[in-house]
Design an enzyme around this catalytic site. Sequence first.
Site, PDB file in Angstrom:
ATOM      1  N   GLY A 114      35.671  30.402  26.989  1.00 38.96           N
ATOM      2  CA  GLY A 114      35.930  30.918  28.323  1.00 38.96           C
ATOM      3  C   GLY A 114      35.296  29.975  28.746  1.00 38.96           C
ATOM      4  O   GLY A 114      33.808  30.261  29.187  1.00 38.96           O
ATOM      5  N   ARG A 160      38.790  25.795  22.647  1.00 41.29           N
ATOM      6  CA  ARG A 160      37.877  27.322  21.665  1.00 41.29           C
ATOM      7  C   ARG A 160      38.911  26.228  20.669  1.00 41.29           C
ATOM      8  O   ARG A 160      40.242  26.715  19.947  1.00 41.29           O
ATOM      9  CB  ARG A 160      39.459  28.061  21.875  1.00 41.29           C
ATOM     10  CG  ARG A 160      38.696  29.753  22.666  1.00 41.29           C
ATOM     11  CD  ARG A 160      38.947  30.606  23.061  1.00 41.29           C
ATOM     12  NE  ARG A 160      38.392  31.576  24.665  1.00 41.29           N
ATOM     13  CZ  ARG A 160      39.301  32.114  25.089  1.00 41.29           C
ATOM     14  NH1 ARG A 160      39.893  31.268  25.813  1.00 41.29           N
ATOM     15  NH2 ARG A 160      38.371  32.512  26.003  1.00 41.29           N
ATOM     16  N   ASP A 206      30.199  34.559  22.191  1.00 43.17           N
ATOM     17  CA  ASP A 206      29.269  34.735  20.617  1.00 43.17           C
ATOM     18  C   ASP A 206      29.804  33.731  19.965  1.00 43.17           C
ATOM     19  O   ASP A 206      30.391  33.446  19.009  1.00 43.17           O
ATOM     20  CB  ASP A 206      29.923  35.772  20.431  1.00 43.17           C
ATOM     21  CG  ASP A 206      31.247  36.676  21.096  1.00 43.17           C
ATOM     22  OD1 ASP A 206      32.056  35.897  21.373  1.00 43.17           O
ATOM     23  OD2 ASP A 206      31.352  37.734  20.372  1.00 43.17           O
ATOM     24  N   THR A 208      29.445  33.402  29.893  1.00 45.06           N
ATOM     25  CA  THR A 208      30.792  34.049  29.706  1.00 45.06           C
ATOM     26  C   THR A 208      30.416  34.918  31.036  1.00 45.06           C
ATOM     27  O   THR A 208      29.261  35.764  31.012  1.00 45.06           O
ATOM     28  CB  THR A 208      30.783  35.094  28.733  1.00 45.06           C
ATOM     29  OG1 THR A 208      32.232  35.853  28.265  1.00 45.06           O
ATOM     30  CG2 THR A 208      29.435  35.765  28.206  1.00 45.06           C
ATOM     31  N   ASP A 215      31.583  37.669  30.701  1.00 44.77           N
ATOM     32  CA  ASP A 215      31.592  39.175  29.953  1.00 44.77           C
ATOM     33  C   ASP A 215      30.636  40.256  30.322  1.00 44.77           C
ATOM     34  O   ASP A 215      30.941  40.945  29.650  1.00 44.77           O
ATOM     35  CB  ASP A 215      32.932  39.395  28.503  1.00 44.77           C
ATOM     36  CG  ASP A 215      33.860  38.321  28.274  1.00 44.77           C
ATOM     37  OD1 ASP A 215      34.204  37.613  27.804  1.00 44.77           O
ATOM     38  OD2 ASP A 215      34.663  38.278  30.014  1.00 44.77           O
ATOM     39  N   ASP A 222      28.978  40.024  27.597  1.00 43.69           N
ATOM     40  CA  ASP A 222      28.697  40.669  26.135  1.00 43.69           C
ATOM     41  C   ASP A 222      27.604  40.236  24.949  1.00 43.69           C
ATOM     42  O   ASP A 222      27.964  39.849  24.030  1.00 43.69           O
ATOM     43  CB  ASP A 222      29.941  41.029  25.611  1.00 43.69           C
ATOM     44  CG  ASP A 222      30.447  39.465  25.971  1.00 43.69           C
ATOM     45  OD1 ASP A 222      31.867  39.431  25.011  1.00 43.69           O
ATOM     46  OD2 ASP A 222      30.074  38.461  26.185  1.00 43.69           O
ATOM     47  N   ARG A 273      47.741  55.786  48.587  1.00 39.85           N
ATOM     48  CA  ARG A 273      47.914  55.244  47.035  1.00 39.85           C
ATOM     49  C   ARG A 273      46.634  55.151  46.061  1.00 39.85           C
ATOM     50  O   ARG A 273      45.583  55.401  46.350  1.00 39.85           O
ATOM     51  CB  ARG A 273      48.473  54.551  47.010  1.00 39.85           C
ATOM     52  CG  ARG A 273      49.970  53.988  47.418  1.00 39.85           C
ATOM     53  CD  ARG A 273      50.264  52.850  47.976  1.00 39.85           C
ATOM     54  NE  ARG A 273      51.519  52.495  48.222  1.00 39.85           N
ATOM     55  CZ  ARG A 273      52.350  51.691  48.534  1.00 39.85           C
ATOM     56  NH1 ARG A 273      51.572  51.182  48.858  1.00 39.85           N
ATOM     57  NH2 ARG A 273      53.755  51.549  49.354  1.00 39.85           N
ATOM     58  N   GLY A 314      37.015  41.159  30.586  1.00 36.10           N
ATOM     59  CA  GLY A 314      35.573  41.938  29.668  1.00 36.10           C
ATOM     60  C   GLY A 314      35.699  41.598  28.578  1.00 36.10           C
ATOM     61  O   GLY A 314      35.038  41.888  27.506  1.00 36.10           O
ATOM     62  N   ARG A 315      36.747  41.445  28.045  1.00 38.47           N
ATOM     63  CA  ARG A 315      36.933  41.102  26.955  1.00 38.47           C
ATOM     64  C   ARG A 315      37.155  42.905  25.787  1.00 38.47           C
ATOM     65  O   ARG A 315      37.679  43.521  26.555  1.00 38.47           O
ATOM     66  CB  ARG A 315      37.003  40.140  25.980  1.00 38.47           C
ATOM     67  CG  ARG A 315      37.203  39.366  24.645  1.00 38.47           C
ATOM     68  CD  ARG A 315      36.663  38.671  23.974  1.00 38.47           C
ATOM     69  NE  ARG A 315      36.288  37.190  24.328  1.00 38.47           N
ATOM     70  CZ  ARG A 315      37.322  36.458  24.514  1.00 38.47           C
ATOM     71  NH1 ARG A 315      38.595  37.064  23.941  1.00 38.47           N
ATOM     72  NH2 ARG A 315      37.411  35.270  24.785  1.00 38.47           N
ATOM     73  N   ARG A 359      39.787  67.848  49.131  1.00 33.66           N
ATOM     74  CA  ARG A 359      38.818  67.413  50.283  1.00 33.66           C
ATOM     75  C   ARG A 359      39.194  66.302  51.001  1.00 33.66           C
ATOM     76  O   ARG A 359      38.341  65.929  51.753  1.00 33.66           O
ATOM     77  CB  ARG A 359      37.475  67.474  49.798  1.00 33.66           C
ATOM     78  CG  ARG A 359      36.665  66.348  49.140  1.00 33.66           C
ATOM     79  CD  ARG A 359      35.546  65.995  47.986  1.00 33.66           C
ATOM     80  NE  ARG A 359      35.429  64.792  47.814  1.00 33.66           N
ATOM     81  CZ  ARG A 359      34.882  63.713  47.978  1.00 33.66           C
ATOM     82  NH1 ARG A 359      35.249  63.557  49.211  1.00 33.66           N
ATOM     83  NH2 ARG A 359      34.744  62.885  47.140  1.00 33.66           N
ATOM     84  N   GLN A 386      39.009  35.854  38.080  1.00 32.89           N
ATOM     85  CA  GLN A 386      37.607  36.422  37.823  1.00 32.89           C
ATOM     86  C   GLN A 386      36.611  35.472  37.462  1.00 32.89           C
ATOM     87  O   GLN A 386      35.455  34.919  36.985  1.00 32.89           O
ATOM     88  CB  GLN A 386      37.861  37.853  36.791  1.00 32.89           C
ATOM     89  CG  GLN A 386      38.122  39.079  37.508  1.00 32.89           C
ATOM     90  CD  GLN A 386      38.510  39.987  36.501  1.00 32.89           C
ATOM     91  OE1 GLN A 386      38.056  40.060  36.706  1.00 32.89           O
ATOM     92  NE2 GLN A 386      39.843  40.447  35.520  1.00 32.89           N
ATOM     93  N   ARG A 387      36.962  34.099  36.976  1.00 33.26           N
ATOM     94  CA  ARG A 387      36.719  33.277  36.294  1.00 33.26           C
ATOM     95  C   ARG A 387      36.581  32.526  36.782  1.00 33.26           C
ATOM     96  O   ARG A 387      35.255  31.285  36.621  1.00 33.26           O
ATOM     97  CB  ARG A 387      37.922  32.346  35.234  1.00 33.26           C
ATOM     98  CG  ARG A 387      37.613  33.145  33.830  1.00 33.26           C
ATOM     99  CD  ARG A 387      36.766  33.092  32.564  1.00 33.26           C
ATOM    100  NE  ARG A 387      37.789  32.126  32.202  1.00 33.26           N
ATOM    101  CZ  ARG A 387      38.147  31.822  30.746  1.00 33.26           C
ATOM    102  NH1 ARG A 387      38.830  33.573  31.056  1.00 33.26           N
ATOM    103  NH2 ARG A 387      38.459  30.869  30.758  1.00 33.26           N
TER     104      ARG A 387
HETATM  105  O1  F6P Z   1      35.826  36.240  27.357  1.00 36.17           O
HETATM  106  C1  F6P Z   1      36.399  35.463  28.865  1.00 36.17           C
HETATM  107  C2  F6P Z   1      37.376  36.077  29.127  1.00 36.17           C
HETATM  108  O2  F6P Z   1      38.235  35.654  30.781  1.00 36.17           O
HETATM  109  C3  F6P Z   1      37.815  37.264  28.631  1.00 36.17           C
HETATM  110  O3  F6P Z   1      36.855  38.257  29.657  1.00 36.17           O
HETATM  111  C4  F6P Z   1      39.329  37.694  28.689  1.00 36.17           C
HETATM  112  O4  F6P Z   1      39.735  38.632  27.871  1.00 36.17           O
HETATM  113  C5  F6P Z   1      39.840  36.134  28.089  1.00 36.17           C
HETATM  114  O5  F6P Z   1      38.423  35.127  28.159  1.00 36.17           O
HETATM  115  C6  F6P Z   1      40.742  35.369  28.246  1.00 36.17           C
HETATM  116  O6  F6P Z   1      40.467  33.721  27.386  1.00 36.17           O
HETATM  117  P1  F6P Z   1      42.342  32.783  27.792  1.00 36.17           P
HETATM  118  O7  F6P Z   1      41.309  32.390  29.216  1.00 36.17           O
HETATM  119  O8  F6P Z   1      41.886  31.948  27.358  1.00 36.17           O
HETATM  120  O9  F6P Z   1      43.702  33.799  28.874  1.00 36.17           O
END
Ligand code: F6P
Length: 319
Positions: free
Chosen positions: A11, A72, A103, A125, A127, A129, A162, A170-171, A211, A251-252
């Site tokens: 990713g 990948r 990883d 990454t 994540d 992680d 709401r 975050g996988r 509260r 988020q990417r």
């Molecule tokens: O590893 C980064 C990440 O954004 C993870 O947080 C997410 O689960 C995954 O990649 C999504 O993979 P793709 O971009 O292949 O949908």
Amino acid sequence: MKRIGVLTSGGDAPGMNAAIRAVVRKGIYHDLEVYGIYYGYQGLINGNIEKMELGSVGDIIHRGGTKLFTSRSLEFKTEEGQLKGIEQLKKHGIEGLVIIGGDGSFRGAMKLTEKGFPCVGVPGTIDNDIPGTDFTIGFDTALNTIIQSVDKIRDTATSHERTYVIEVMGRDAGDLALWAGVAAGAESVLIPEKKEDFDDIIGRIESGNQRGKRHSIILIAEGVGSGVEFANKIKEKMGLETRVTVLGHIQRGGSPTAADRALASRLGAKAVDLLMEGKGGRMVGIQNNQIVDHNILDILKMERQPEVSMYHLSKELSI
Ligand code: F6P
């Protein structure tokens, strides 16, 4: 070592371009030839390899994504694919490789290392992680993207009183949810590493209501499960009006923060240092603000735990 290569894998993450730039500039500064390998390990197998010049990495430090593209590669998981990759490296006279990724990418680096090819992993990454480093490249930028989104959602959550469930990436790791939860002041944070009692969540919403707090922001890491399903559970249990936002791939992206640009530059440069010292089979990282390196095989055997103190803090501050 006179010729090195660099690739991005898995990713993409904001800051990868800054790391690529550091590898190329540092290498050329020390009279190395640096080769860019496009499309990750699949590109390596296919020979998508091009010599980089100083200008090749101009004007990218502020850009998200990766100028070398990524992939990948299932083929590289095979012995045959790895041998094809090494063939390509030898054909281009490349003697060492910097691999920027997560990883999964480091497992590929381990295979090359086991076959005697010097590699250095740079943890990239969102994540966060990867063991052996306090932070991965991209994590800070993704965090800022999340909290900007949560701040916006909080406006409408308060206006309509709401309960909002926001699902973050975050996988299988909870760092993005945990750190964003503290930074954005979420009422609850759900992470895969900590089993959360559903009734506790309900109890926190109820005590907030009592509260006078008439809205809640609940961050759920994707590794826990679906934000939509969780919101439905709350609605069924409490009859509360809930809404869900799945932040997804925003988020990417985005321009990397200063922290990520600096981290990427430091780690990319350190990777080149290690290759110049003839050291392969390493992963670079940052620990207690010091640039470190570890045996990549050790890293892959380690289990990364979230910052427990942050977990307790998020509970205390969202009372
Ligand atoms: O590893 C980064 C990440 O954004 C993870 O947080 C997410 O689960 C995954 O990649 C999504 O993979 P793709 O971009 O292949 O949908």
